[in-house]
Design an enzyme around this catalytic site. Structure first.
Site, PDB file in Angstrom:
ATOM      1  N   CYS A 190     -10.280  -2.400 -10.186  1.00 13.65           N
ATOM      2  CA  CYS A 190      -9.671  -1.259  -9.500  1.00 13.65           C
ATOM      3  C   CYS A 190      -8.286  -1.592  -8.958  1.00 13.65           C
ATOM      4  CB  CYS A 190     -10.580  -0.739  -8.390  1.00 13.65           C
ATOM      5  SG  CYS A 190     -10.909  -1.967  -7.129  1.00 13.65           S
ATOM      6  N   ARG A 198     -10.326   4.550  -1.096  1.00 14.03           N
ATOM      7  CA  ARG A 198      -9.820   3.723   0.009  1.00 14.03           C
ATOM      8  C   ARG A 198      -9.980   4.512   1.308  1.00 14.03           C
ATOM      9  NH1 ARG A 198      -5.665   2.313  -3.985  1.00 14.03           N
ATOM     10  NH2 ARG A 198      -5.469   0.052  -4.123  1.00 14.03           N
ATOM     11  N   HIS A 257       0.819  -1.211   0.000  1.00 15.68           N
ATOM     12  CA  HIS A 257       0.000   0.000   0.000  1.00 15.68           C
ATOM     13  C   HIS A 257       0.854   1.263   0.000  1.00 15.68           C
ATOM     14  CE1 HIS A 257      -3.003  -3.028   0.873  1.00 15.68           C
ATOM     15  NE2 HIS A 257      -3.754  -2.237   0.159  1.00 15.68           N
ATOM     16  N   ARG A 293     -15.274   2.538  -0.671  1.00 13.81           N
ATOM     17  CA  ARG A 293     -15.025   1.182  -0.175  1.00 13.81           C
ATOM     18  C   ARG A 293     -15.007   1.203   1.342  1.00 13.81           C
ATOM     19  NH1 ARG A 293      -9.523  -1.962  -1.350  1.00 13.81           N
ATOM     20  NH2 ARG A 293      -8.723  -0.480   0.181  1.00 13.81           N
ATOM     21  N   GLU A 335     -11.544 -10.172  -4.974  1.00 17.68           N
ATOM     22  CA  GLU A 335     -10.085 -10.116  -4.793  1.00 17.68           C
ATOM     23  C   GLU A 335      -9.547 -11.341  -4.067  1.00 17.68           C
ATOM     24  OE1 GLU A 335      -9.005  -6.563  -2.637  1.00 17.68           O
ATOM     25  OE2 GLU A 335     -10.742  -6.679  -1.334  1.00 17.68           O
ATOM     26  N   ARG A 339       2.243  -9.643  -1.422  1.00 21.86           N
ATOM     27  CA  ARG A 339       2.420  -8.445  -2.250  1.00 21.86           C
ATOM     28  C   ARG A 339       3.388  -7.442  -1.639  1.00 21.86           C
ATOM     29  NH1 ARG A 339      -3.577  -5.618  -1.699  1.00 21.86           N
ATOM     30  NH2 ARG A 339      -2.567  -3.682  -2.261  1.00 21.86           N
ATOM     31  N   ASN A 388      -4.755  -6.534  -7.075  1.00 24.14           N
ATOM     32  CA  ASN A 388      -3.592  -6.516  -6.183  1.00 24.14           C
ATOM     33  C   ASN A 388      -3.658  -7.694  -5.220  1.00 24.14           C
ATOM     34  OD1 ASN A 388      -3.299  -4.084  -7.438  1.00 24.14           O
ATOM     35  ND2 ASN A 388      -3.981  -2.855  -5.712  1.00 24.14           N
ATOM     36  N   ASP A 389      -4.854  -7.898  -4.672  1.00 30.26           N
ATOM     37  CA  ASP A 389      -5.017  -9.026  -3.756  1.00 30.26           C
ATOM     38  C   ASP A 389      -5.322 -10.319  -4.496  1.00 30.26           C
ATOM     39  OD1 ASP A 389      -4.509  -8.171  -1.087  1.00 30.26           O
ATOM     40  OD2 ASP A 389      -6.222  -6.838  -1.296  1.00 30.26           O
TER      41      ASP A 389
HETATM   42  C1  PEP Z   1      -6.851  -4.676  -4.768  1.00 27.86           C
HETATM   43  O1  PEP Z   1      -6.634  -5.549  -3.942  1.00 27.86           O
HETATM   44  O2  PEP Z   1      -6.653  -4.817  -6.005  1.00 27.86           O
HETATM   45  C2  PEP Z   1      -7.355  -3.359  -4.350  1.00 27.86           C
HETATM   46  C3  PEP Z   1      -7.721  -2.444  -5.211  1.00 27.86           C
HETATM   47  O3  PEP Z   1      -7.420  -3.113  -3.015  1.00 27.86           O
HETATM   48  P1  PEP Z   1      -6.152  -2.732  -2.097  1.00 27.86           P
HETATM   49  O4  PEP Z   1      -4.980  -2.508  -3.012  1.00 27.86           O
HETATM   50  O5  PEP Z   1      -6.535  -1.522  -1.342  1.00 27.86           O
HETATM   51  O6  PEP Z   1      -6.003  -3.936  -1.247  1.00 27.86           O
HETATM   52 MG    MG Z   2      -7.411  -5.355  -1.958  1.00 27.60          MG
END
Ligand code: PEP
Ligand code: MG
Length: 585
Positions: free
Chosen positions: A511, A303, A196, A339, A440, A474, A463-464
């Site tokens: 996203c 976020r 993050h 979110r 995710e 990650r 991302n997740d």
């Molecule tokens: C994701 O996981 O792709 C996402 C957009 O949420 P975050 O990166 O805040 O976990």
């Molecule tokens: Mg996520």
């Protein structure tokens, strides 16, 4: 040309910076037990008091430098540390240890910090427990003055504007504070490109390179550093020729950025007439400015975690509402997807990345919607505020990290209860406010049909999704080479999710960072996505790709790729995916 030092890490932001190094040492100071002679007690107490006063002056100087426009949550964080420095409960027990046990000032303070730690550790409330990190931070700050020689302890009153921060690690909370102090770039020893902090650095458009092992031990304070966030190269002590080369790169990137500005008001429609909605990801209410400046059609992900960071106490319903209204106002009528809270893993409420490690496997633990359902006291004020905000503009509520239908049912039930409550209280809200969920977790993608039945929209969080599907942390730079958005398993899960949404006639967006990655956009359009949400800085480049794309051709080529990908060697798969770009010119 000469280079006396260089390093290489994970490229995190497509930007370059040059500036003096500032070594930010967040590693705790080691304090050895030491006693003083009874005759030295008074002088030792004075030493403690002088260090305390110096720490107060330094922090107050930082507080005074912060511009008025800085978000309250940043200043609150500093104010709470100032209050702690004034609190007799912090210093009196240490004085007593010097007076009665003849401890040295450092040892007395450290001893008291450990006792407080035990006290905090036993607290039931996870939020109060996490306040231990504030005590640690404040004590470390005083210890720095007692020990006298740590540059890091001057970090709170140092001039950081234009500096390249060199650190072991940087938390998302640090990233926000440092951005407001005008830093030019970040280089860290740890951290993956999807952490993050990395996402935040990208969205704040700060060049960053992560995972440069041992960089803190071979960069000197103040020397000129070049940070190439695009290639991951770090250079120090460069000659004039190299410097000129990078200055030219900076100029070219700026030229490219202003060239893309011509697209701001152009529609996001493919060559063959297919509209693609390009949305922004926001971290802070003030990001609406960048979203509008880059022509976002809406916000696909706000976020809200950052509302909880760098502050004392939890935000109440009114604070939530104020932040959402600021966003709605800043967006001037375009829709916003809020979110619900996704705290946990590397998104802690404070600046201490260490707190993650206290849980065995935080990525699989009490995170996001799991945490919210376990603690309705935390969740309800946010849901109430989102619903109330929906009376003032187009708002969608999005649930992170769903993994089972039971979880979805419980969440929808709670939202239903909140709606009834608001109705009874006579509070205004949009009864039709769409409620969507993030896909995710692999289980959610595999069950996307079931989720699509009960939700108004889906949003793929790659991302997740990549982290959990490929079992790649990650945040861990040591395995980031395995983090592959184009892995066949990921493409299949994305495709399944899109098809589930299409079958129910609900929108599916993406996203995760993949949505704004130029090399992935043709593939995503070919897979059928028509809504992409990304950090504002990527919007115009993506629009350029969309406007050049022939989506019907892309769709056919992508289907062929999906049919054949299991028989392809990885290089062939990569090459075929890259060739999809030929349909975007
Ligand atoms: C994701 O996981 O792709 C996402 C957009 O949420 P975050 O990166 O805040 O976990
Ligand atoms: Mg996520």
């Amino acid at each position: 040309m000469t280079l006396s030092c260089c390093g290489h890490g994970i490229a995190t932001t497509r930007a370059v910076a040059i500036g003096p190094a500032f070594l930010l040492d967040r590693s705790p100071l080691a304090i050895a037990p030491r006693s003083v002679d009874p005759a030295e007690v008074i002088a030792e107490i004075e030493r403690l008091e002088e260090a305390l006063a110096a720490a107060q002056r330094a922090l107050q100087a930082v507080r005074d430098q912060i511009p008025q426009s800085t978000p309250v949550k940043v200043t609150e964080f500093i104010d709470s540390h100032l209050l702690m420095l004034e609190d007799a409960a912090l210093i009196e027990p240490a004085r007593e240890l010097i007076r009665e046990q003849f401890y040295s000032a450092e040892w007395a303070l450290e001893h008291h910090r450990v006792s407080l730690g035990k006290l905090f550790g036993e607290m039931e409330d996870p939020y109060l427990r996490s306040r231990q990190d504030d005590v640690d931070h404040v004590v470390q700050h005083i210890l720095g003055f007692l020990l006298g020689d740590r540059t890091s302890d001057a970090d709170e009153d140092a001039e950081l504007s234009g500096c390249v921060i060199i650190a072991h690690d940087i938390s998302p909370a640090d990233t926000v504070v440092l951005k407001h102090r005008g830093v030019a770039a970040f280089v860290t020893e740890f951290g993956g490109p999807m952490s993050h902090s990395a996402i935040l650095a990208r969205s704040l458009n700060i060049p960053a390179v992560m995972g440069v092992r041992n960089i803190t031990s071979y960069i000197r304070q103040g020397e000129t550093i070049v940070v190439d966030g695009e290639t991951g190269v770090i250079l120090a002590d460069v000659d004039a020729g190299i410097l000129e080369h990078y200055q030219q790169r900076i100029r070219r990137l700026e030229e490219r950025r202003s060239h893309l500005q011509r697209l701001v008001r152009e529609p996001s429609i493919s060559r063959d007439g297919v509209p693609v909605s390009l949305l922004a990801n926001l971290e802070l209410p003030e990001d609406t400015v960048a979203a509008r400046a880059n022509g976002a059609a809406g916000v696909g992900l706000y976020r809200t975690e950052f509302l909880y960071m760098n502050r004392d106490g939890l935000p109440d319903e009114e604070e939530h509402l104020a932040a959402y209204l600021e966003i709605i106002h800043g967006l001037d009528g375009i829709p916003v997807t809020i979110r619900t809270l996704d705290l946990g893993v590397d998104k802690q409420v404070d600046a201490s990345p260490a707190s993650c490690s206290q849980v065995c496997n935080p990525a699989l633990g009490l995170r996001a919607i799991r945490l919210c359902l376990k603690d309705p006291g935390l969740f309800r004020p946010q849901v109430r505020a989102i619903l109330r905000a929906s009376a003032f503009g187009p708002v969608r509520l999005m649930i992170p990290m769903l993994s089972s239908m039971q979880e979805l049912s419980s969440t929808l039930e709670l939202i239903g209860q909140v709606r009834n409550e608001l109705e009874q209280e006579g509070q205004a809200f949009d009864p039709k406010m769409p409620v969507g969920g993030m896909i995710e977790v692999p289980a959610a993608a595999l069950s996307a049909k079931a989720f699509a039945r009960r939700l108004d929209f889906l949003s793929i969080g790659t991302n997740d999704l990549i982290q959990y599907t490929l079992a790649i942390d990650r945040v861990d730079d040591r395995v980031s080479y395995l983090y592959d958005p184009k892995h066949p398993a990921i493409l299949r899960l994305i495709r399944m999710t899109i098809e589930a949404g299409q079958a129910r006639g609900i929108p599916v967006s993406m996203c995760g960072e993949m949505a704004g990655s130029p090399c992935c956009v043709p593939l995503l359009l070919g897979l059928g996505l028509r809504e992409l949400s990304m950090q504002p800085g990527s919007l115009l480049e993506t629009k350029e790709i969309v406007r050049g794309a022939h989506i019907a051709h892309l769709g056919r080529a992508t289907q062929e790729l999906l049919d054949r990908m299991d028989d392809m060697e990885p290089e062939q798969l990569t090459e075929t995916i890259n060739r999809l770009g030929d349909f975007c010119q």
